[in-house]
Write a protein that holds these residues in place. Structure first.
Motif, PDB file in Angstrom:
ATOM      1  N   ILE A  43     -40.631  86.197  -6.390  1.00  0.00           N
ATOM      2  CA  ILE A  43     -41.102  85.465  -7.570  1.00  0.00           C
ATOM      3  C   ILE A  43     -40.553  86.159  -8.815  1.00  0.00           C
ATOM      4  CG2 ILE A  43     -43.179  84.863  -8.905  1.00  0.00           C
ATOM      5  CD1 ILE A  43     -42.840  83.210  -6.358  1.00  0.00           C
ATOM      6  N   LYS A  44     -39.988  85.393  -9.751  1.00  0.00           N
ATOM      7  CA  LYS A  44     -39.302  85.968 -10.912  1.00  0.00           C
ATOM      8  C   LYS A  44     -40.245  86.282 -12.078  1.00  0.00           C
ATOM      9  CE  LYS A  44     -35.028  84.633 -12.025  1.00  0.00           C
ATOM     10  NZ  LYS A  44     -33.943  83.793 -12.550  1.00  0.00           N
ATOM     11  N   ALA A  45     -41.294  85.503 -12.283  1.00  0.00           N
ATOM     12  CA  ALA A  45     -42.141  85.653 -13.476  1.00  0.00           C
ATOM     13  C   ALA A  45     -43.585  85.980 -13.095  1.00  0.00           C
ATOM     14  CB  ALA A  45     -42.096  84.359 -14.293  1.00  0.00           C
ATOM     15  N   ASP A  46     -44.364  86.386 -14.101  1.00  0.00           N
ATOM     16  CA  ASP A  46     -45.777  86.706 -13.868  1.00  0.00           C
ATOM     17  C   ASP A  46     -46.653  85.469 -13.711  1.00  0.00           C
ATOM     18  OD1 ASP A  46     -45.780  89.484 -13.752  1.00  0.00           O
ATOM     19  OD2 ASP A  46     -45.795  89.675 -15.932  1.00  0.00           O
ATOM     20  N   LYS A  47     -46.118  84.309 -14.058  1.00  0.00           N
ATOM     21  CA  LYS A  47     -46.870  83.068 -13.881  1.00  0.00           C
ATOM     22  C   LYS A  47     -45.916  82.006 -13.357  1.00  0.00           C
ATOM     23  CE  LYS A  47     -49.777  79.608 -15.976  1.00  0.00           C
ATOM     24  NZ  LYS A  47     -50.185  78.926 -17.177  1.00  0.00           N
ATOM     25  N   VAL A  48     -46.122  81.617 -12.095  1.00  0.00           N
ATOM     26  CA  VAL A  48     -45.269  80.620 -11.468  1.00  0.00           C
ATOM     27  C   VAL A  48     -46.146  79.581 -10.783  1.00  0.00           C
ATOM     28  CG1 VAL A  48     -43.527  80.197  -9.690  1.00  0.00           C
ATOM     29  CG2 VAL A  48     -43.342  82.220 -11.151  1.00  0.00           C
ATOM     30  N   ASN A  49     -45.992  78.333 -11.214  1.00  0.00           N
ATOM     31  CA  ASN A  49     -46.744  77.231 -10.599  1.00  0.00           C
ATOM     32  C   ASN A  49     -46.129  76.863  -9.256  1.00  0.00           C
ATOM     33  OD1 ASN A  49     -48.438  76.954 -12.832  1.00  0.00           O
ATOM     34  ND2 ASN A  49     -47.087  75.487 -13.808  1.00  0.00           N
ATOM     35  N   VAL A  50     -46.989  76.690  -8.273  1.00  0.00           N
ATOM     36  CA  VAL A  50     -46.570  76.193  -6.967  1.00  0.00           C
ATOM     37  C   VAL A  50     -47.134  74.781  -6.856  1.00  0.00           C
ATOM     38  CG1 VAL A  50     -46.624  76.544  -4.483  1.00  0.00           C
ATOM     39  CG2 VAL A  50     -46.616  78.518  -6.022  1.00  0.00           C
ATOM     40  N   ARG A  51     -46.253  73.814  -6.660  1.00  0.00           N
ATOM     41  CA  ARG A  51     -46.645  72.406  -6.683  1.00  0.00           C
ATOM     42  C   ARG A  51     -46.733  71.827  -5.278  1.00  0.00           C
ATOM     43  NH1 ARG A  51     -46.793  70.400 -11.775  1.00  0.00           N
ATOM     44  NH2 ARG A  51     -45.887  71.736 -13.364  1.00  0.00           N
ATOM     45  N   SER A  52     -47.443  70.708  -5.179  1.00  0.00           N
ATOM     46  CA  SER A  52     -47.642  70.040  -3.885  1.00  0.00           C
ATOM     47  C   SER A  52     -46.411  69.260  -3.444  1.00  0.00           C
ATOM     48  CB  SER A  52     -48.860  69.120  -3.943  1.00  0.00           C
ATOM     49  OG  SER A  52     -48.672  68.142  -4.947  1.00  0.00           O
ATOM     50  N   GLY A  53     -45.450  69.056  -4.323  1.00  0.00           N
ATOM     51  CA  GLY A  53     -44.204  68.356  -4.007  1.00  0.00           C
ATOM     52  C   GLY A  53     -43.097  68.796  -4.934  1.00  0.00           C
ATOM     53  N   PRO A  54     -41.867  68.338  -4.689  1.00  0.00           N
ATOM     54  CA  PRO A  54     -40.704  68.835  -5.418  1.00  0.00           C
ATOM     55  C   PRO A  54     -40.375  68.114  -6.733  1.00  0.00           C
ATOM     56  CG  PRO A  54     -39.981  67.449  -3.625  1.00  0.00           C
ATOM     57  CD  PRO A  54     -41.485  67.524  -3.531  1.00  0.00           C
ATOM     58  N   THR A  55     -41.378  67.903  -7.573  1.00  0.00           N
ATOM     59  CA  THR A  55     -41.138  67.415  -8.935  1.00  0.00           C
ATOM     60  C   THR A  55     -42.241  67.949  -9.832  1.00  0.00           C
ATOM     61  OG1 THR A  55     -42.500  65.406  -8.821  1.00  0.00           O
ATOM     62  CG2 THR A  55     -40.202  65.214  -8.055  1.00  0.00           C
ATOM     63  N   ARG A  56     -42.014  67.892 -11.137  1.00  0.00           N
ATOM     64  CA  ARG A  56     -43.058  68.309 -12.093  1.00  0.00           C
ATOM     65  C   ARG A  56     -44.221  67.315 -12.109  1.00  0.00           C
ATOM     66  NH1 ARG A  56     -41.056  72.698 -14.790  1.00  0.00           N
ATOM     67  NH2 ARG A  56     -38.822  72.715 -15.201  1.00  0.00           N
TER      68      ARG A  56
END
Length: 173
Positions: A43-56
């Protein structure tokens, strides 16, 4: 001195058990990157969102709150990577939030307390440090059995099988 693990991530659910995977040295490659899948990254940053699918547009399933954590890329879709963490939880992360820097956790499954880091690739050598399950460190110089494992205040060699973030038998220069 025994180094203990710090809190690693914030999750809004109880993750599945960790799953084992094949080494990234042979096998399929990602259509987007041309790199092996699966493979370990961090992980590159201190805050990284993990999403349920591959789009915002997909909901945030949980948030990593510490840079450097190892994750396994299990699939690629355009600029998104499906990752699995040390608990076995999976989700999608934007590719620029991941680093090729290799890190590992001392085996979260090791329940017998501290694990020894040795001065050399030999369990008979001097003990350089003691680390608790879940301790995060950088990893390099893996020969398939032992890895050089180091971090803030510790350095030594550890049996590769005691790390999450390196495949069994994987060699890293």
């Amino acid at each position: 001195m025994v180094l203990a693990a710090e809190p690693l991530i914030h999750k809004s659910f109880s993750p599945a058990q960790a799953q084992s995977a094949a080494p990234a040295t042979k096998g399929p490659v990602g259509r987007e990157s041309g790199l092996p899948v699966p493979r370990f990254v961090s992980i590159k940053a201190d805050k990284v969102n993990v999403r349920s699918g591959p789009t915002r547009d997909h909901s945030v399933a949980w948030v990593f709150t510490r840079a450097g954590l190892p994750v396994e890329i299990t699939a690629e879709f355009e600029t998104w990577r499906r990752i699995r963490d040390s608990d076995g939880a999976e989700g999608w992360v934007y590719h620029s939030m991941l680093s090729s820097r290799r890190t590992a956790l001392v085996g979260p499954w090791l329940k017998d307390g501290a694990t020894s880091l040795y001065a050399s690739r030999d369990a008979q050598s001097r003990v350089a440090a003691q680390v608790e399950p879940g301790v995060l460190g950088q990893v390099n110089d893996c020969d398939g059995s032992w890895c050089r494992f180091y971090g803030d205040g510790f350095e030594g060699f550890i049996q590769q099988e005691k790390l999450w973030g390196v495949y069994p038998g994987e060699k890293i220069d």
